[in-house]
Write a protein that holds these residues in place. Structure first.
Motif, PDB file in Angstrom:
ATOM      1  N   GLN A 269       0.831  -1.213   0.000  1.00  0.00           N
ATOM      2  CA  GLN A 269       0.000   0.000   0.000  1.00  0.00           C
ATOM      3  C   GLN A 269       0.862   1.258   0.000  1.00  0.00           C
ATOM      4  O   GLN A 269       0.595   2.211  -0.742  1.00  0.00           O
ATOM      5  N   SER A 270       1.928   1.239   0.803  1.00  0.00           N
ATOM      6  CA  SER A 270       2.804   2.418   0.859  1.00  0.00           C
ATOM      7  C   SER A 270       3.521   2.627  -0.469  1.00  0.00           C
ATOM      8  O   SER A 270       3.656   3.763  -0.942  1.00  0.00           O
ATOM      9  N   LEU A 271       3.977   1.543  -1.102  1.00  0.00           N
ATOM     10  CA  LEU A 271       4.658   1.659  -2.393  1.00  0.00           C
ATOM     11  C   LEU A 271       3.691   2.102  -3.490  1.00  0.00           C
ATOM     12  O   LEU A 271       4.028   2.958  -4.321  1.00  0.00           O
ATOM     13  N   ALA A 272       2.488   1.522  -3.497  1.00  0.00           N
ATOM     14  CA  ALA A 272       1.500   1.881  -4.515  1.00  0.00           C
ATOM     15  C   ALA A 272       1.037   3.325  -4.352  1.00  0.00           C
ATOM     16  O   ALA A 272       0.735   4.001  -5.344  1.00  0.00           O
ATOM     17  N   THR A 273       1.004   3.805  -3.128  1.00  0.00           N
ATOM     18  CA  THR A 273       0.589   5.185  -2.871  1.00  0.00           C
ATOM     19  C   THR A 273       1.678   6.173  -3.277  1.00  0.00           C
ATOM     20  O   THR A 273       1.404   7.207  -3.892  1.00  0.00           O
ATOM     21  N   LYS A 274       2.925   5.845  -2.936  1.00  0.00           N
ATOM     22  CA  LYS A 274       4.040   6.738  -3.263  1.00  0.00           C
ATOM     23  C   LYS A 274       4.357   6.728  -4.749  1.00  0.00           C
ATOM     24  O   LYS A 274       4.755   7.762  -5.311  1.00  0.00           O
ATOM     25  N   TYR A 275       4.184   5.562  -5.386  1.00  0.00           N
ATOM     26  CA  TYR A 275       4.512   5.427  -6.813  1.00  0.00           C
ATOM     27  C   TYR A 275       3.270   4.943  -7.567  1.00  0.00           C
ATOM     28  O   TYR A 275       3.204   3.788  -7.986  1.00  0.00           O
ATOM     29  N   PRO A 276       2.286   5.819  -7.752  1.00  0.00           N
ATOM     30  CA  PRO A 276       0.999   5.395  -8.343  1.00  0.00           C
ATOM     31  C   PRO A 276       1.092   4.952  -9.793  1.00  0.00           C
ATOM     32  O   PRO A 276       0.164   4.319 -10.300  1.00  0.00           O
ATOM     33  N   ASP A 277       2.199   5.276 -10.486  1.00  0.00           N
ATOM     34  CA  ASP A 277       2.341   4.876 -11.885  1.00  0.00           C
ATOM     35  C   ASP A 277       3.296   3.697 -12.076  1.00  0.00           C
ATOM     36  O   ASP A 277       3.657   3.362 -13.208  1.00  0.00           O
ATOM     37  N   ASN A 278       3.713   3.076 -10.972  1.00  0.00           N
ATOM     38  CA  ASN A 278       4.553   1.884 -11.048  1.00  0.00           C
ATOM     39  C   ASN A 278       3.638   0.667 -11.198  1.00  0.00           C
ATOM     40  O   ASN A 278       2.956   0.266 -10.257  1.00  0.00           O
TER      41      ASN A 278
END
Length: 416
Positions: A269-278
């Motif tokens: 969740q933290s990675l998807a939130t910080k990098y929404p286009d990854n």
């Protein structure tokens, strides 16, 4: 199993890993034929004091670039990495970052695409060349050892994926040798700790899960699984260059090896939130939401993935489409009871699986399985039989899907 062995070796030391003209082994100049120096003009070298890896001014300058790379804004990131290269042309850091950017173009395809291979190997080989020059001048240079371990580890990983077994072996051996030397810098920065953390975890994990590899592991240093996890958590919280890579590995380890979906979910969740286009982080997050029954959120993330795929955004490939389409199909079938929409998404998932050459994946088989169930539910026995036939030809004989398909086909032999 042979392939897994080399992949395991490569995984032990991808320090900062978030992933060929001649077959000469032991001579990395074979990969230097790609002329990356022609991208822009390199001015006179600037003398560097201390370790560039630990230079706070450089970290401040590159913070946005590193974030852009992980958010798949490759062009923006590489522009800044090249700027660093112009000022420090004899240091391995800018070449490694450029190679890492190529790696993250490969990752979203499940390491399938080969169009970035040449440039990736060229940058990693140049990293090795520059680091060797530093190391030859001073064998106590832990920064040079760090880059030698990192670049060799990454090269081993991709060579193993490409079935270049001899090169994978050579690079893996070098990576582990330089990792031992780089350990001297562990107290200086979490960047140096990352390689040891991965080794500590995977050495024990492989020992526990693959008994036939235990004789091979006897030639490696001892690992410590719990310590490895602790070290990875520390790096994930403190590392500048390796922090996101540590989170990437922790997310996968908790989900796939430790069975701790809650911890994996927090990181995803933290990675998807910080990098929404990854695309990789987004689809991993969507899968965890789906597996844990958070269907509404999984639906929103999956719709976003398909939207970005339609826009042809960087990193959004057929693999992500396969995940997202299946999730949306399942939600429409079982939550909304919209069977027509479910069928449409299952067909899309099948299409994306075929595009990525993953016809043996669970998503491909289960898409056909659910299409068969829906057809049976709609009294279309002929179509159900056609779908179940594909299931029985694609699944393992001991699987539940195979048995279900076999039972249906036995009971409906007369259906044409």
């Amino acid at each position: 199993m042979k392939k897994f062995l080399y992949i395991a070796f490569g995984l032990l030391l991808p320090v900062m890993a978030s992933a060929q003209t001649q077959e000469t082994i032991g001579d990395t100049t074979a990969m230097r034929q790609v002329n990356i120096g022609t991208v822009d003009v390199i001015p006179t070298a600037v003398k560097v004091k201390g370790m560039l890896l630990l230079n706070k001014d450089v970290q401040y300058e590159l913070e946005g670039a590193v974030d852009n790379m992980y958010n798949f804004k490759y062009e923006r990131a590489e522009k800044q990495f090249k700027s660093l290269r112009r000022r420090y042309p004899e240091h391995p850091l800018p070449y490694f970052l450029m190679g890492l950017s190529q790696w993250w173009k490969i990752v979203p395809t499940n390491i399938q695409t080969k169009k970035y291979d040449d440039l990736f190997f060229a940058y990693m080989d140049t990293t090795i060349q520059k680091a060797e020059e530093l190391y030859d001048k001073n064998e106590n240079n832990t920064e040079a050892a760090f880059f030698l371990a990192a670049a060799n580890g990454f090269s081993a990983r991709l060579h193993s994926e490409r079935s270049n077994w001899r090169k994978a072996t050579v690079h893996s051996k070098r990576a582990i040798e330089y990792m031992e030397i780089a350990k001297a810098g562990n107290g200086l920065s979490p960047e140096f700790l990352f390689g040891e953390a991965l080794f500590n975890y995977y050495a024990i994990w492989i020992h526990e899960n693959y008994k036939m590899l235990r004789p091979v592991l006897a030639f490696f240093p001892d690992g410590d699984k719990r310590l490895g996890l602790k070290q990875l958590r520390h790096v994930s919280n403190s590392g500048f260059y390796t922090g996101t890579e540590a989170k990437f590995f922790l997310m996968k380890i908790y989900a796939n090896e430790e069975g701790n979906l809650d911890e994996s979910m927090k990181i995803a969740q933290s990675l998807a939130t910080k990098y929404p286009d990854n695309a990789y982080f987004q689809r991993f997050y969507a899968r965890l939401l789906f597996v844990q029954g958070h269907f509404s959120m999984a639906e929103r993330v999956s719709l976003d993935i398909l939207h970005k795929l339609e826009q042809k955004m960087p990193g959004y490939e057929a693999v992500s489409g396969r995940y997202a389409s299946y999730i949306l199909a399942y939600v429409n079938q079982n939550k909304y009871r919209d069977l027509e929409k479910a069928k449409q998404y299952y067909q899309e998932s099948i299409m994306y699986a075929e595009m990525s050459n993953e016809r043996d994946s669970g998503y491909f088989i289960n898409s056909y399985l659910n299409l068969a169930r829906i057809s049976d539910q709609q009294k279309d026995k002929s179509k159900a039989k056609r779908y179940y036939t594909i299931v029985i030809n694609s699944s393992e004989k001991k699987s539940a899907a195979f048995k279900e398909a076999r039972n249906f086909l036995k009971a409906n032999k007369k259906v044409k």
